[in-house]
Write an enzyme that holds these catalytic residues in place. Sequence first.
Site, PDB file in Angstrom:
ATOM      1  N   CYS A   1      25.932  46.643  -7.955  1.00 45.00           N
ATOM      2  CA  CYS A   1      26.181  45.300  -8.554  1.00 45.00           C
ATOM      3  C   CYS A   1      27.329  44.748  -7.977  1.00 45.00           C
ATOM      4  O   CYS A   1      28.395  45.667  -7.820  1.00 45.00           O
ATOM      5  CB  CYS A   1      26.347  45.270  -9.923  1.00 45.00           C
ATOM      6  SG  CYS A   1      26.732  44.062 -10.947  1.00 45.00           S
TER       7      CYS A   1
ATOM      8  N   CYS B   1      30.004  44.562 -11.102  1.00 48.67           N
ATOM      9  CA  CYS B   1      30.725  45.661 -11.689  1.00 48.67           C
ATOM     10  C   CYS B   1      30.554  47.279 -10.862  1.00 48.67           C
ATOM     11  O   CYS B   1      31.215  48.200 -11.230  1.00 48.67           O
ATOM     12  CB  CYS B   1      30.142  46.092 -12.994  1.00 48.67           C
ATOM     13  SG  CYS B   1      28.388  46.518 -13.060  1.00 48.67           S
TER      14      CYS B   1
ATOM     15  N   TYR C   1      -7.218   2.383   5.795  1.00 42.57           N
ATOM     16  CA  TYR C   1      -5.916   1.374   5.486  1.00 42.57           C
ATOM     17  C   TYR C   1      -6.447   0.150   6.374  1.00 42.57           C
ATOM     18  O   TYR C   1      -5.763  -0.791   6.260  1.00 42.57           O
ATOM     19  CB  TYR C   1      -4.819   1.762   5.147  1.00 42.57           C
ATOM     20  CG  TYR C   1      -4.276   2.475   6.548  1.00 42.57           C
ATOM     21  CD1 TYR C   1      -4.145   1.666   7.655  1.00 42.57           C
ATOM     22  CD2 TYR C   1      -3.781   3.834   6.462  1.00 42.57           C
ATOM     23  CE1 TYR C   1      -3.713   2.516   8.825  1.00 42.57           C
ATOM     24  CE2 TYR C   1      -3.506   4.473   7.606  1.00 42.57           C
ATOM     25  CZ  TYR C   1      -3.326   3.677   8.662  1.00 42.57           C
ATOM     26  OH  TYR C   1      -2.905   4.378   9.691  1.00 42.57           O
TER      27      TYR C   1
ATOM     28  N   LYS D   1      10.680   3.197   3.703  1.00 39.42           N
ATOM     29  CA  LYS D   1      10.373   4.741   3.608  1.00 39.42           C
ATOM     30  C   LYS D   1      11.130   5.512   2.440  1.00 39.42           C
ATOM     31  O   LYS D   1      12.474   4.887   2.400  1.00 39.42           O
ATOM     32  CB  LYS D   1      11.138   5.218   4.948  1.00 39.42           C
ATOM     33  CG  LYS D   1      10.196   5.060   6.202  1.00 39.42           C
ATOM     34  CD  LYS D   1       8.920   5.839   6.294  1.00 39.42           C
ATOM     35  CE  LYS D   1       9.030   7.250   6.857  1.00 39.42           C
ATOM     36  NZ  LYS D   1       9.168   7.330   8.266  1.00 39.42           N
TER      37      LYS D   1
ATOM     38  N   CYS E   1      20.852  44.724 -12.470  1.00 35.82           N
ATOM     39  CA  CYS E   1      22.058  45.845 -12.628  1.00 35.82           C
ATOM     40  C   CYS E   1      21.828  46.340 -14.050  1.00 35.82           C
ATOM     41  O   CYS E   1      21.682  45.541 -14.876  1.00 35.82           O
ATOM     42  CB  CYS E   1      23.569  44.826 -12.699  1.00 35.82           C
ATOM     43  SG  CYS E   1      24.851  45.851 -13.453  1.00 35.82           S
TER      44      CYS E   1
ATOM     45  N   CYS F   1      27.923  45.574 -17.987  1.00 35.03           N
ATOM     46  CA  CYS F   1      28.485  44.683 -16.825  1.00 35.03           C
ATOM     47  C   CYS F   1      29.028  43.372 -17.456  1.00 35.03           C
ATOM     48  O   CYS F   1      28.375  42.938 -17.862  1.00 35.03           O
ATOM     49  CB  CYS F   1      27.200  44.518 -15.718  1.00 35.03           C
ATOM     50  SG  CYS F   1      27.529  43.186 -14.637  1.00 35.03           S
TER      51      CYS F   1
ATOM     52  N   ASP G   1       1.042  10.486   3.522  1.00 37.34           N
ATOM     53  CA  ASP G   1       2.006  11.260   4.666  1.00 37.34           C
ATOM     54  C   ASP G   1       0.870  12.323   5.032  1.00 37.34           C
ATOM     55  O   ASP G   1       0.675  13.191   4.482  1.00 37.34           O
ATOM     56  CB  ASP G   1       2.967  11.936   3.716  1.00 37.34           C
ATOM     57  CG  ASP G   1       4.040  12.565   4.915  1.00 37.34           C
ATOM     58  OD1 ASP G   1       3.941  12.304   5.875  1.00 37.34           O
ATOM     59  OD2 ASP G   1       4.890  13.259   4.324  1.00 37.34           O
TER      60      ASP G   1
ATOM     61  N   GLU H   1       0.730  -1.350  -0.001  1.00 38.24           N
ATOM     62  CA  GLU H   1      -0.042  -0.056   0.007  1.00 38.24           C
ATOM     63  C   GLU H   1       0.963   1.293   0.013  1.00 38.24           C
ATOM     64  O   GLU H   1       1.955   1.176   0.387  1.00 38.24           O
ATOM     65  CB  GLU H   1      -0.824  -0.087   1.535  1.00 38.24           C
ATOM     66  CG  GLU H   1      -1.925  -0.901   1.279  1.00 38.24           C
ATOM     67  CD  GLU H   1      -2.500  -1.218   2.617  1.00 38.24           C
ATOM     68  OE1 GLU H   1      -2.303  -0.268   3.577  1.00 38.24           O
ATOM     69  OE2 GLU H   1      -3.400  -2.115   2.981  1.00 38.24           O
TER      70      GLU H   1
ATOM     71  N   LYS I   1       2.152   4.627   1.503  1.00 35.73           N
ATOM     72  CA  LYS I   1       2.117   5.217   2.827  1.00 35.73           C
ATOM     73  C   LYS I   1       1.846   6.785   2.628  1.00 35.73           C
ATOM     74  O   LYS I   1       2.711   7.506   2.384  1.00 35.73           O
ATOM     75  CB  LYS I   1       3.284   5.021   3.439  1.00 35.73           C
ATOM     76  CG  LYS I   1       3.586   5.367   4.854  1.00 35.73           C
ATOM     77  CD  LYS I   1       4.747   4.836   5.760  1.00 35.73           C
ATOM     78  CE  LYS I   1       4.859   5.118   7.006  1.00 35.73           C
ATOM     79  NZ  LYS I   1       4.767   6.478   7.306  1.00 35.73           N
TER      80      LYS I   1
HETATM   81  S1  IVH Z   1      -0.587   0.509   8.711  1.00 34.69           S
HETATM   82  C1  IVH Z   1      -0.455  -1.459  12.458  1.00 34.69           C
HETATM   83  N1  IVH Z   1      -0.909   1.564   6.203  1.00 34.69           N
HETATM   84  O1  IVH Z   1       2.173   5.433   8.713  1.00 34.69           O
HETATM   85  C2  IVH Z   1      -0.526  -0.980  11.203  1.00 34.69           C
HETATM   86  N2  IVH Z   1      -0.171   2.775   7.908  1.00 34.69           N
HETATM   87  O2  IVH Z   1       3.642   4.280  11.530  1.00 34.69           O
HETATM   88  C3  IVH Z   1      -0.395   0.411  11.463  1.00 34.69           C
HETATM   89  N3  IVH Z   1       0.077   5.135   7.310  1.00 34.69           N
HETATM   90  O3  IVH Z   1       0.968   7.127  11.035  1.00 34.69           O
HETATM   91  C4  IVH Z   1      -0.257   1.415  10.126  1.00 34.69           C
HETATM   92  N4  IVH Z   1      -0.361   4.847   5.159  1.00 34.69           N
HETATM   93  O4  IVH Z   1      -0.855   6.382  10.039  1.00 34.69           O
HETATM   94  C5  IVH Z   1      -0.564   1.676   7.457  1.00 34.69           C
HETATM   95  N5  IVH Z   1      -1.374   2.293   3.967  1.00 34.69           N
HETATM   96  C6  IVH Z   1      -1.013   2.400   5.424  1.00 34.69           C
HETATM   97  C7  IVH Z   1      -0.534   3.901   5.800  1.00 34.69           C
HETATM   98  C8  IVH Z   1      -0.207   3.891   7.112  1.00 34.69           C
HETATM   99  C9  IVH Z   1       0.038   6.058   6.196  1.00 34.69           C
HETATM  100  C10 IVH Z   1       0.822   5.977   8.423  1.00 34.69           C
HETATM  101  C11 IVH Z   1      -0.092   5.669   9.680  1.00 34.69           C
HETATM  102  C12 IVH Z   1       1.037   5.911  10.757  1.00 34.69           C
HETATM  103  C13 IVH Z   1       2.388   5.427  10.049  1.00 34.69           C
HETATM  104  C14 IVH Z   1       3.025   4.184  10.551  1.00 34.69           C
END
Ligand code: IVH
Length: 705
Positions: free
Chosen positions: A446, A449, A264, A352, A464, A469, A156, A152, A154
Amino acid sequence: MIFLGAIYISDKKAFKKRAEELRRQVNYHNYRYHVLDSPEISDDEYDVLIRELEAIESQHPELITPDSPTQRIGAEPSEAFQPVRHRSKMLSLANAFSRDELNDFFNRINMRLASVAYLAEGRDNEPSDIMRKFADSSIPELGAEEVELVCELKIDGVAVSLVYENGVYESGATRGDGEVGEDITANIKTIQSLPLRLLHDTPPETLEVRGEAYLSKEQFKQMNEEREEEGQALFANPRNAAAGSLRQLNPRVTAGRSLDIFIYGLGSISGVSFSNHWETLEFLRKAGLRVSAYSKKVNTMEEAYAYCEEWRERRHTLPFDIDGVVIKVNSFKHQEILGITSKSPRWAIAYKFPAEQQTTVLRDIELNVGRTGAVTPTAVLDPVVVAGSTVSRATLHNEDEIKRKDIRIGDTVIIQKAGDVIPEIVAPIVSKRTGKEREFVMPATCPVCGGDVVRPEGEAVARCVNINCPAVIFEHVQHFASRGAMDIDGLGESVARQLLDKSLIRDVADIYYLTKEELLIIEHFADKAADNLFSAIEVSKERPLARLLFALGIRHVGAHVAEVLAEYFGSVAALSRASHEELTGIDEIGPKIAESIVDFFGEERNTQVIEKLRRAGVKMEQAVVARPEQRFAGQTFVFTGTMSKLTRSEAEAIVKSMGAKASSSVSKKTAYVVAGEEAGSKYAKAKSLGVKILTEEEFMGLING
Ligand code: IVH
């Protein structure tokens, strides 16, 4: 169907029923719009439903339910957020930063799962065998392919936990310390894509779900633009902005921030059970919750890694920020066997991406003088690795930008390098100031120059103004000789520097008056090199007109605009005589470019250089391609609805070839709106502004004269 309406319904029961039906419809259309991104009805039709519901609810307030779509922004501002205990702990994830660390994760899960399988086979009296088997890390043979994984994105944003009781949204909370979070029920409720009632006919008794609330890149940009206008401090990134928005005590403020959410996973549940994560996601999706469509089920570590790599490269194409990929073991049985450590599950990992933001110290601000005399400040930073490469400089654009961000020399700053983007300073960390920081002031002279540096009113860039220059001329010579311009092979940075330092040239035209003997003065230049440069200069006299126009270095005239101008005017002389009006009448030439061209030819020094170039034999014209009649020069057409004989782009191409512009929005300046079948709001707008409206037939008549 919508107007079965309140008026015909007299008794309370019927109102109640109608309100329920309206809620069901509104919820459904809300889901189509915000979750599936595929509305079935127009905004207007949606409004009719909402308005009818509001009317019933205002006449019969006792019929209002907390899950009514009219109640998203209901709650009053509160004093503080109340603590709430999560029904089950909100875990976090262990991180992997490299392929090796991902490998370790896969090996760990395979080892554990295989050893349990091994023991289950009743061979628990031979543990040493198992250990031997793992020791040579030939893990895949232990059945790696059998461990299904879900990958999946992640997101932010901010982790949240939501509770639905019997299908109705009850509460929402932040993660807090994982056990106790803050109650942000009202703020979460303002998220339009969040269903206030699940779509299931028989919803589970309790459903605690976990997700990430976030702000899209677009919303973030808009929000910062507004904040800038209002003189408020800017948010460094969408995550901070989302966190800030969720922690507003007044839900009305949160509602204005257009947060969104992806769900998720599960927290604690009763009344349903699942056997794997993928199935859970499907269930949540069917419940009407917004579940990411980017998730993928895979069987091998290679596939999981390929997913990580794919999204590391493509992350910038997404409308929201991600900071990595989450890989989860699919089967709940496997998850149970693997278990959790004190903080995080052993069955999942966050891969990450390299951070695109870092902090470092701004040591100094350096000034560079460009080809147009623009004096640009550049940040000199303590070197730091961002998104995989070392950054020690960052552009600061101009004086206002430095003021706006309140950046001071000596500040600890957040820097950012997203994708191929040039590194930039996002913001200073004000809390790290010691008081020794210095504010930046643009010098009045400048740095190269000593000439005057002037910043015209309303412009962001200081320049300038000394046309002699050396920095300006140096940059111009390099640009003139560069690939896309006159392409003079052998005239690079160091040769340009020497020609200027030794006073062999004073402007770009002088290049064509250099003798072979003079070229031999250049350091490390033997006969051959001098010969080569000499002939490269000769050859460049024949470059197409567009290249020459680009090489002249007229502000705002890039390679493409130069092509447009060359094709239209056919010679430097014709272009030099063009008026502002004539220029803006050309497709793609706006007022800024036009002004800069007129200014350029109005400057005597420039015309002198051009004259010198002409005398040296540099080609100054090209054959003009016969232009179609420019009957609609300077006029704007807007097409709306469907036409029967032409597609919209064909029609636009026709009017453009006749000198007109095609636009997608109607204003007072629009000359004609051409309305086809099912013309919508543009038609109405044209009508209200009194813009001339043509049918397709009338339009055909007009263009055919
Ligand atoms: S699973 C036990 N899936 O990432 C499982 N987390 O430390 C817990 N996050 O702040 C998280 N997208 O909110 C999972 N597809 C995703 C995610 C996700 C973002 C965030 C989560 C937490 C950090 C994980």
